[in-house]
Scaffold this motif. Structure first.
Motif, short mmCIF file in Angstrom:
data_model
loop_
_atom_site.label_atom_id
_atom_site.label_comp_id
_atom_site.label_asym_id
_atom_site.label_seq_id
_atom_site.Cartn_x
_atom_site.Cartn_y
_atom_site.Cartn_z
N GLU A 52 1.01 -1.28 0.03
CA GLU A 52 -0.11 0.14 0.24
C GLU A 52 0.45 1.28 0.12
O GLU A 52 0.70 2.08 -1.11
CB GLU A 52 -0.92 -0.23 1.13
CG GLU A 52 -2.23 -0.75 1.45
CD GLU A 52 -3.35 -0.90 -0.28
OE1 GLU A 52 -4.33 0.21 0.96
OE2 GLU A 52 -2.77 -0.67 -0.97
N GLU A 53 1.99 1.24 0.89
CA GLU A 53 3.04 2.72 0.54
C GLU A 53 3.97 2.47 -0.53
O GLU A 53 3.64 4.02 -1.12
CB GLU A 53 3.72 1.99 1.97
CG GLU A 53 4.79 3.35 2.05
CD GLU A 53 6.12 3.00 2.88
OE1 GLU A 53 6.59 4.29 3.38
OE2 GLU A 53 5.89 2.29 4.13
N PHE A 54 4.05 1.89 -1.71
CA PHE A 54 4.36 1.96 -2.26
C PHE A 54 3.74 2.00 -3.43
O PHE A 54 4.12 3.05 -4.20
CB PHE A 54 5.03 -0.17 -2.44
CG PHE A 54 5.61 0.35 -4.55
CD1 PHE A 54 7.37 0.28 -4.34
CD2 PHE A 54 5.09 -0.55 -5.52
CE1 PHE A 54 7.92 0.29 -5.97
CE2 PHE A 54 5.92 -0.33 -6.63
CZ PHE A 54 6.73 -0.40 -6.92
N VAL A 55 2.10 1.91 -3.54
CA VAL A 55 1.39 2.29 -4.74
C VAL A 55 1.51 3.79 -4.41
O VAL A 55 0.94 4.32 -4.56
CB VAL A 55 -0.13 1.18 -4.49
CG1 VAL A 55 -1.22 2.06 -5.26
CG2 VAL A 55 0.59 0.00 -4.78
N SER A 56 0.70 3.78 -2.98
CA SER A 56 0.29 5.26 -3.24
C SER A 56 1.73 6.73 -2.83
O SER A 56 1.23 7.69 -2.99
CB SER A 56 -0.52 5.01 -1.15
OG SER A 56 0.88 4.97 -0.32
N THR A 57 3.24 6.24 -2.59
CA THR A 57 4.04 7.18 -2.92
C THR A 57 4.96 6.99 -4.02
O THR A 57 5.74 5.99 -4.20
CB THR A 57 5.02 6.38 -1.52
OG1 THR A 57 4.11 6.25 -0.59
CG2 THR A 57 6.14 7.45 -1.20
N GLU A 58 4.38 7.78 -4.73
CA GLU A 58 4.60 7.22 -6.47
C GLU A 58 6.28 7.92 -6.31
O GLU A 58 6.99 7.24 -7.87
CB GLU A 58 3.56 8.63 -6.81
CG GLU A 58 2.92 8.77 -7.16
CD GLU A 58 1.87 9.09 -8.47
OE1 GLU A 58 2.43 9.52 -8.64
OE2 GLU A 58 0.14 9.50 -8.41
N THR A 59 6.90 8.56 -5.58
CA THR A 59 8.09 8.66 -5.76
C THR A 59 8.77 7.65 -4.61
O THR A 59 10.03 7.55 -5.06
CB THR A 59 8.97 9.56 -4.28
OG1 THR A 59 8.49 9.78 -3.35
CG2 THR A 59 8.24 11.10 -5.25
N MET A 60 8.33 6.24 -3.89
CA MET A 60 9.30 5.35 -3.48
C MET A 60 9.61 4.71 -5.02
O MET A 60 9.10 4.44 -6.20
CB MET A 60 8.03 4.40 -2.77
CG MET A 60 9.15 3.15 -2.03
SD MET A 60 7.97 2.47 -1.20
CE MET A 60 8.15 3.26 -0.36
N PRO A 61 11.07 4.59 -5.00
CA PRO A 61 12.12 3.35 -6.14
C PRO A 61 11.32 1.95 -6.14
O PRO A 61 10.59 1.81 -5.59
CB PRO A 61 13.24 3.81 -5.58
CG PRO A 61 13.39 3.93 -4.03
CD PRO A 61 12.16 4.85 -3.69
N ASP A 62 11.39 2.07 -7.28
CA ASP A 62 12.01 0.18 -7.31
C ASP A 62 11.74 -0.81 -6.06
O ASP A 62 13.67 -0.21 -5.85
CB ASP A 62 12.48 -0.46 -8.90
CG ASP A 62 11.76 0.35 -10.20
OD1 ASP A 62 10.29 0.45 -10.20
OD2 ASP A 62 12.35 1.13 -11.09
N ALA A 63 10.94 -1.91 -6.12
CA ALA A 63 11.65 -2.68 -4.75
C ALA A 63 11.76 -3.99 -4.73
O ALA A 63 11.73 -4.89 -5.84
CB ALA A 63 10.48 -3.00 -3.62
N CYS A 64 12.39 -4.56 -4.01
CA CYS A 64 12.43 -5.75 -4.33
C CYS A 64 11.94 -6.46 -2.27
O CYS A 64 12.34 -5.89 -1.52
CB CYS A 64 14.09 -6.54 -4.00
SG CYS A 64 14.81 -8.21 -4.13
#
Length: 200
Positions: A38-50
């Motif tokens: 949810e944080e990844f989806v809502s935070t557009e500045t968050m980089p690609d993640a693993c």
């Protein structure tokens, strides 16, 4: 390793941490996992993640269990002139694909969709290409779609009939060089399919 696209960004599911991505060490609590997604989806500045650390199959089972799962299949079709079939759907360059119907195999699904969306018949599957994953919303429900892609061939250069009721406005044959150029005009999750073809 699996790569799941959320629009133009993605999350990788892997057993080991990445040297280049933002790592989330999954501790086995699905509620925490959902909070991260949810944080990844809502935070557009968050980089690609693993999402990592542990058995990859277990992580994938827990991750995919957060979504409604849909299977689909499609094809990258090459004709007798070594040209590839692409379609223009909703302003994006795309490949023929669609959801699996009950009782179908992935291969049957792919061949049916190619025929329905482009009118091409007598297509042969030559190999499995790649599986892609992307997410989207149906109302408030988040969906995870897995699309099984196949290399396909057809003799000659058949006439194409775009399925307009599926918002396909153009279906055409393009060279490998054109396919490479068009990869910038397609969905992020499809670029791996295009790149696999270009690298052959």
């Amino acid at each position: 390793m699996k790569k799941v696209y959320f629009g133009d960004r993605y999350i990788v599911i892997a057993s080991e941490p990445s040297d280049t991505l933002l790592n989330y060490n999954y501790g086995g609590v699905t509620g925490d996992l959902w909070d991260f997604v949810e944080e990844f989806v809502s935070t557009e500045t968050m980089p690609d993640a693993c999402i990592c650390l542990g058995d990859e199959e277990t992580i994938w089972k827990d991750f995919s269990g957060l979504f409604r799962n849909i299977d689909a299949a499609g094809g990258l079709i090459k004709n007798g002139n070594n040209e590839y079939l692409v379609i223009d759907r909703r302003g994006y360059i795309d490949l023929p694909k669609g959801k699996k119907e009950q009782g179908e195999t992935n291969e049957q699904n792919a061949l049916r969709e190619v025929n329905e969306e482009t009118g091409v018949e007598n297509v042969r599957i030559t190999s499995h290409l790649v599986d892609t994953y992307h997410t989207y919303l149906i109302g408030e429900e988040r969906v995870l779609k897995c699309t099984h892609w196949y290399n396909m061939e057809v003799d000659g250069s058949p006439a194409l009939i775009p399925q307009t009721e599926e918002d396909i406005v153009v279906a055409k044959w393009v060279s490998k060089e054109e396919l490479k150029q068009l990869s910038s005009k397609t969905y992020a999750s499809l670029r791996d399919v295009f790149n696999n073809a270009v690298e052959e």
